[in-house]
Write an enzyme that holds these catalytic residues in place. Structure first.
Site, PDB file in Angstrom:
ATOM      1  N   LYS A   1       0.859  -1.191   0.000  1.00 56.40           N
ATOM      2  CA  LYS A   1       0.000   0.000   0.000  1.00 56.40           C
ATOM      3  C   LYS A   1       0.893   1.237   0.000  1.00 56.40           C
ATOM      4  O   LYS A   1       1.590   1.519   0.974  1.00 56.40           O
ATOM      5  CB  LYS A   1      -0.914  -0.007   1.221  1.00 56.40           C
ATOM      6  CG  LYS A   1      -1.900   1.158   1.270  1.00 56.40           C
ATOM      7  CD  LYS A   1      -2.826   1.012   2.468  1.00 56.40           C
ATOM      8  CE  LYS A   1      -3.826   2.143   2.565  1.00 56.40           C
ATOM      9  NZ  LYS A   1      -4.723   1.991   3.741  1.00 56.40           N
TER      10      LYS A   1
ATOM     11  N   LYS B   1      -2.159  -1.619  -3.800  1.00 61.27           N
ATOM     12  CA  LYS B   1      -2.958  -0.392  -3.802  1.00 61.27           C
ATOM     13  C   LYS B   1      -2.040   0.826  -3.878  1.00 61.27           C
ATOM     14  O   LYS B   1      -1.114   0.921  -3.071  1.00 61.27           O
ATOM     15  CB  LYS B   1      -3.800  -0.334  -2.519  1.00 61.27           C
ATOM     16  CG  LYS B   1      -4.657   0.904  -2.372  1.00 61.27           C
ATOM     17  CD  LYS B   1      -5.419   0.887  -1.057  1.00 61.27           C
ATOM     18  CE  LYS B   1      -6.299   2.127  -0.924  1.00 61.27           C
ATOM     19  NZ  LYS B   1      -7.030   2.157   0.366  1.00 61.27           N
TER      20      LYS B   1
END
Length: 328
Positions: free
Chosen positions: A197, A250
């Protein structure tokens, strides 16, 4: 033109739509899609997120209608994000038995037991400072935050969540959650880790939707530097060793190379998170008539699958499901 030229005629396989479809290497299916839902405390709430057209915050009394539509389209899974009425320093609403996410899980599973319900497991929406962990003198404390994350995961599993998706990027968060779930008897509940992330500029509209912007500072001490590739592989390997069953990358679109490398490195199911900023850019351009929304969205999601994603978490899921159903 002379007859002695020798070259390959690649266009032969592009002559008709039927032939192109026959030789297409990557295909998008409704089963690939996960749809995010923002559940908010209150009654009669169906509030459009200003920066995300056609995405809404929903109170529990509005949730069934949304889920009815999702199920009717054939989308197999949702992920729930909570927007609480009250926040505190330790995000206690995240792990409360009657927290907004826990209530939503129970409600959805009661009506649709076969729909896969994923619970986002984080603290930032629930803390009054907007960070993903415990704060002391302006510093985000890693290890004390792990205990709260494990409590949150267990409470979500008790409510009926099929999959736990921890997103806060504390070191050891998968190990702590896996241990907590196992100790509570939820050994069969998988962990869909936000393994990679990045500290991305593409999250802005989500923070508008989830009311989760940090009150001070940023999240660069725990989310990843967008410039780093090898670090992503170290993060992914750590989560695999700690017990992750799925790995989320992400954002997705700017990190297709990372999706491919994580897939090759781990062999686990990889989830591409088509984040809010990616969604809103396409929506804004299509509303201006600058691009064709359907073609652009499908091309974008196909690129994520081609890169190696097994599943795609996207705010376009309902639109994509409609388009794919129309093609049947």
């Amino acid at each position: 033109m002379g007859q002695d030229l020798t070259f390959k005629r690649h266009r032969r396989l592009r002559q008709t739509a039927a032939i192109r479809n026959m030789v297409r290497e990557t295909k998008l299916h409704i089963d690939d899609l996960i749809y995010p839902i923002f559940v908010k405390e209150g009654e009669g709430v169906r509030q459009e997120v200003p920066s995300m057209p056609n995405v809404y915050q929903l109170s529990l009394d509005q949730l069934d209608a949304e889920v009815d539509e999702i199920v009717s389209l054939g989308i197999p899974a949702i992920i729930l994000f909570g927007v609480p009425a009250e926040k505190d320093a330790v995000g206690s609403a995240a792990y409360h038995e009657h927290g907004i996410v826990q209530q939503a899980i129970r409600q959805v599973k009661e009506s649709y037991p076969d729909l896969t319900v994923i619970a986002d497991t984080c603290l930032c929406q629930f803390t009054d400072h907007g960070h993903c962990g415990v704060i002391e003198e302006g510093k985000i404390l890693n290890d004390p935050s792990l205990d709260l994350l494990a409590r949150t995961a267990v409470s979500q599993a008790k409510a009926g969540a099929d999959i736990i998706a921890p997103s806060n990027m504390m070191d050891g968060f998968v190990a702590a959650i896996r241990a907590g779930l196992d100790s509570a008897g939820f050994t069969d509940v998988p962990v869909m880790s936000y393994a990679v992330k990045y500290a991305s500029a593409f999250y802005g509209p989500f923070r508008d939707a989830a009311h989760s912007s940090p009150v001070f500072g940023d999240r660069k001490t725990y989310q990843m530097d967008p410039a780093n590739r090898l670090e992503a592989l170290r993060e992914a390997r750590s989560d695999v060793e700690e017990g992750a069953d799925f790995l989320i990358v992400k954002p997705a679109l700017s990190y297709l190379d990372i999706i491919r490398e994580v897939k090759n490195e781990t062999g686990l199911p990889v989830v591409a998170y088509n984040v809010s900023g990616e969604y809103s850019m396409i929506k804004a351009a299509s509303l201006q008539g600058w691009i064709d929304e359907k073609s652009t969205v499908l091309e974008k999601l196909i690129s994520m699958k081609r890169a190696g994603a097994d599943l795609i978490l996207t705010y376009f899921a309902k639109d994509v499901a409609r388009w794919l159903n129309e093609e049947k």
